[in-house]
Design a protein around this motif. Structure first.
Motif, PDB file in Angstrom:
ATOM      1  N   LEU A  19       0.832  -1.201   0.000  1.00  0.00           N
ATOM      2  CA  LEU A  19       0.000   0.000   0.000  1.00  0.00           C
ATOM      3  C   LEU A  19       0.871   1.257   0.000  1.00  0.00           C
ATOM      4  O   LEU A  19       0.619   2.203  -0.747  1.00  0.00           O
ATOM      5  N   VAL A  20       1.910   1.255   0.813  1.00  0.00           N
ATOM      6  CA  VAL A  20       2.818   2.395   0.892  1.00  0.00           C
ATOM      7  C   VAL A  20       3.553   2.583  -0.434  1.00  0.00           C
ATOM      8  O   VAL A  20       3.754   3.717  -0.895  1.00  0.00           O
ATOM      9  N   SER A  21       3.926   1.487  -1.063  1.00  0.00           N
ATOM     10  CA  SER A  21       4.590   1.566  -2.369  1.00  0.00           C
ATOM     11  C   SER A  21       3.677   2.245  -3.389  1.00  0.00           C
ATOM     12  O   SER A  21       4.127   3.076  -4.186  1.00  0.00           O
ATOM     13  N   LYS A  22       2.389   1.917  -3.345  1.00  0.00           N
ATOM     14  CA  LYS A  22       1.433   2.541  -4.260  1.00  0.00           C
ATOM     15  C   LYS A  22       1.277   4.028  -3.943  1.00  0.00           C
ATOM     16  O   LYS A  22       1.203   4.865  -4.846  1.00  0.00           O
ATOM     17  N   ILE A  23       1.244   4.376  -2.663  1.00  0.00           N
ATOM     18  CA  ILE A  23       1.149   5.788  -2.272  1.00  0.00           C
ATOM     19  C   ILE A  23       2.324   6.569  -2.849  1.00  0.00           C
ATOM     20  O   ILE A  23       2.152   7.610  -3.479  1.00  0.00           O
ATOM     21  N   ALA A  24       3.525   6.044  -2.651  1.00  0.00           N
ATOM     22  CA  ALA A  24       4.731   6.714  -3.159  1.00  0.00           C
ATOM     23  C   ALA A  24       4.693   6.809  -4.682  1.00  0.00           C
ATOM     24  O   ALA A  24       5.059   7.844  -5.257  1.00  0.00           O
ATOM     25  N   SER A  25       4.225   5.760  -5.329  1.00  0.00           N
ATOM     26  CA  SER A  25       4.149   5.732  -6.786  1.00  0.00           C
ATOM     27  C   SER A  25       3.180   6.786  -7.318  1.00  0.00           C
ATOM     28  O   SER A  25       3.469   7.489  -8.289  1.00  0.00           O
ATOM     29  N   LEU A  64      -3.831   3.729   5.676  1.00  0.00           N
ATOM     30  CA  LEU A  64      -3.157   3.722   4.375  1.00  0.00           C
ATOM     31  C   LEU A  64      -4.183   3.668   3.241  1.00  0.00           C
ATOM     32  O   LEU A  64      -4.012   4.324   2.209  1.00  0.00           O
ATOM     33  N   CYS A  65      -5.256   2.915   3.436  1.00  0.00           N
ATOM     34  CA  CYS A  65      -6.323   2.851   2.417  1.00  0.00           C
ATOM     35  C   CYS A  65      -6.998   4.209   2.265  1.00  0.00           C
ATOM     36  O   CYS A  65      -7.287   4.635   1.137  1.00  0.00           O
ATOM     37  N   ARG A  66      -7.249   4.902   3.372  1.00  0.00           N
ATOM     38  CA  ARG A  66      -7.845   6.244   3.294  1.00  0.00           C
ATOM     39  C   ARG A  66      -6.926   7.213   2.565  1.00  0.00           C
ATOM     40  O   ARG A  66      -7.390   8.049   1.785  1.00  0.00           O
ATOM     41  N   ILE A  67      -5.628   7.098   2.792  1.00  0.00           N
ATOM     42  CA  ILE A  67      -4.665   7.958   2.090  1.00  0.00           C
ATOM     43  C   ILE A  67      -4.743   7.692   0.594  1.00  0.00           C
ATOM     44  O   ILE A  67      -4.771   8.626  -0.217  1.00  0.00           O
ATOM     45  N   LEU A  68      -4.791   6.419   0.208  1.00  0.00           N
ATOM     46  CA  LEU A  68      -4.916   6.076  -1.210  1.00  0.00           C
ATOM     47  C   LEU A  68      -6.207   6.640  -1.795  1.00  0.00           C
ATOM     48  O   LEU A  68      -6.215   7.176  -2.905  1.00  0.00           O
ATOM     49  N   GLY A  72      -6.972   9.477  -4.968  1.00  0.00           N
ATOM     50  CA  GLY A  72      -7.730   9.085  -6.152  1.00  0.00           C
ATOM     51  C   GLY A  72      -7.593   7.631  -6.526  1.00  0.00           C
ATOM     52  O   GLY A  72      -7.843   7.252  -7.663  1.00  0.00           O
ATOM     53  N   VAL A  73      -7.213   6.797  -5.566  1.00  0.00           N
ATOM     54  CA  VAL A  73      -7.078   5.364  -5.813  1.00  0.00           C
ATOM     55  C   VAL A  73      -8.199   4.642  -5.074  1.00  0.00           C
ATOM     56  O   VAL A  73      -8.361   4.802  -3.862  1.00  0.00           O
ATOM     57  N   THR A  74      -8.984   3.867  -5.802  1.00  0.00           N
ATOM     58  CA  THR A  74     -10.018   3.053  -5.189  1.00  0.00           C
ATOM     59  C   THR A  74      -9.380   1.797  -4.621  1.00  0.00           C
ATOM     60  O   THR A  74      -8.595   1.132  -5.299  1.00  0.00           O
ATOM     61  N   VAL A  75      -9.692   1.502  -3.378  1.00  0.00           N
ATOM     62  CA  VAL A  75      -9.186   0.302  -2.724  1.00  0.00           C
ATOM     63  C   VAL A  75     -10.355  -0.666  -2.595  1.00  0.00           C
ATOM     64  O   VAL A  75     -11.381  -0.333  -2.019  1.00  0.00           O
ATOM     65  N   SER A  76     -10.190  -1.847  -3.143  1.00  0.00           N
ATOM     66  CA  SER A  76     -11.243  -2.853  -3.129  1.00  0.00           C
ATOM     67  C   SER A  76     -10.745  -4.074  -2.369  1.00  0.00           C
ATOM     68  O   SER A  76      -9.630  -4.541  -2.604  1.00  0.00           O
ATOM     69  N   MET A  77     -11.553  -4.584  -1.456  1.00  0.00           N
ATOM     70  CA  MET A  77     -11.183  -5.772  -0.697  1.00  0.00           C
ATOM     71  C   MET A  77     -12.045  -6.943  -1.133  1.00  0.00           C
ATOM     72  O   MET A  77     -13.247  -6.794  -1.317  1.00  0.00           O
ATOM     73  N   VAL A  78     -11.425  -8.082  -1.301  1.00  0.00           N
ATOM     74  CA  VAL A  78     -12.138  -9.289  -1.693  1.00  0.00           C
ATOM     75  C   VAL A  78     -11.966 -10.306  -0.574  1.00  0.00           C
ATOM     76  O   VAL A  78     -10.844 -10.617  -0.174  1.00  0.00           O
ATOM     77  N   LEU A  79     -13.063 -10.826  -0.067  1.00  0.00           N
ATOM     78  CA  LEU A  79     -13.029 -11.824   0.998  1.00  0.00           C
ATOM     79  C   LEU A  79     -13.329 -13.194   0.402  1.00  0.00           C
ATOM     80  O   LEU A  79     -14.353 -13.374  -0.255  1.00  0.00           O
ATOM     81  N   ILE A  80     -12.428 -14.130   0.632  1.00  0.00           N
ATOM     82  CA  ILE A  80     -12.586 -15.481   0.091  1.00  0.00           C
ATOM     83  C   ILE A  80     -12.514 -16.472   1.249  1.00  0.00           C
ATOM     84  O   ILE A  80     -11.510 -16.539   1.948  1.00  0.00           O
ATOM     85  N   GLU A  81     -13.586 -17.204   1.438  1.00  0.00           N
ATOM     86  CA  GLU A  81     -13.602 -18.223   2.494  1.00  0.00           C
ATOM     87  C   GLU A  81     -12.909 -19.479   1.981  1.00  0.00           C
ATOM     88  O   GLU A  81     -13.265 -20.009   0.932  1.00  0.00           O
ATOM     89  N   GLU A  82     -11.901 -19.931   2.711  1.00  0.00           N
ATOM     90  CA  GLU A  82     -11.163 -21.125   2.320  1.00  0.00           C
ATOM     91  C   GLU A  82     -12.053 -22.349   2.523  1.00  0.00           C
ATOM     92  O   GLU A  82     -12.625 -22.535   3.600  1.00  0.00           O
ATOM     93  N   PRO A  83     -12.191 -23.199   1.500  1.00  0.00           N
ATOM     94  CA  PRO A  83     -13.114 -24.328   1.579  1.00  0.00           C
ATOM     95  C   PRO A  83     -12.748 -25.346   2.656  1.00  0.00           C
ATOM     96  O   PRO A  83     -13.621 -25.992   3.211  1.00  0.00           O
TER      97      PRO A  83
END
Length: 116
Positions: A19-25, A64-68, A72-83
């Motif tokens: 996330l920090v790398s993306k902020i710097a970028s 860090l997500c709020r900073i992104l 102007g960067v949308t942060v999307s979270m994907v939740l995957i339940e392990e079978p």
């Protein structure tokens, strides 16, 4: 990588580093000075300096997500339940796409599903 160095919560640390790398970028790509970036994201310039130098221990993932988001960067979270109920993972990946094209669950929405 951080696990090999004996860092506590290595998986979370790696996700925050991404996330920090993306902020710097984003700051660099947009040609923002640290003062301009600080004004935009609501932090003092010295904190921005710490971030772009990779010092982020005092920043939560949510912050860090709020900073992104403010950059102007949308942060999307994907939740995957392990079978098989094995422990899950925390990862950060970058995807190039319009925020209007993001797919949330069973319905399409324009804009983020939630804001941190």
């Amino acid at each position: 990588m951080f696990e090999d160095l004996g860092v506590n919560n290595a998986e979370e640390h790696l996700a925050k580093a991404d996330l920090v790398s993306k902020i710097a970028s984003v700051i660099e790509t947009r040609g923002l000075t640290q003062v301009e970036a600080a004004r935009l994201i609501g932090l003092p310039q010295p904190k921005v300096s710490l971030l772009v130098r990779g010092i982020f221990r005092d920043f939560s993932t949510e912050r860090l997500c709020r900073i992104l988001n403010r950059l102007g960067v949308t942060v999307s979270m994907v939740l995957i339940e392990e079978p098989d109920w094995r422990p899950g993972m925390t990862t950060v990946s970058e995807q190039e796409q319009d925020s209007d094209d993001l797919f949330y669950g069973d319905t399409e929405q324009s804009g983020p599903a939630f804001s941190l």
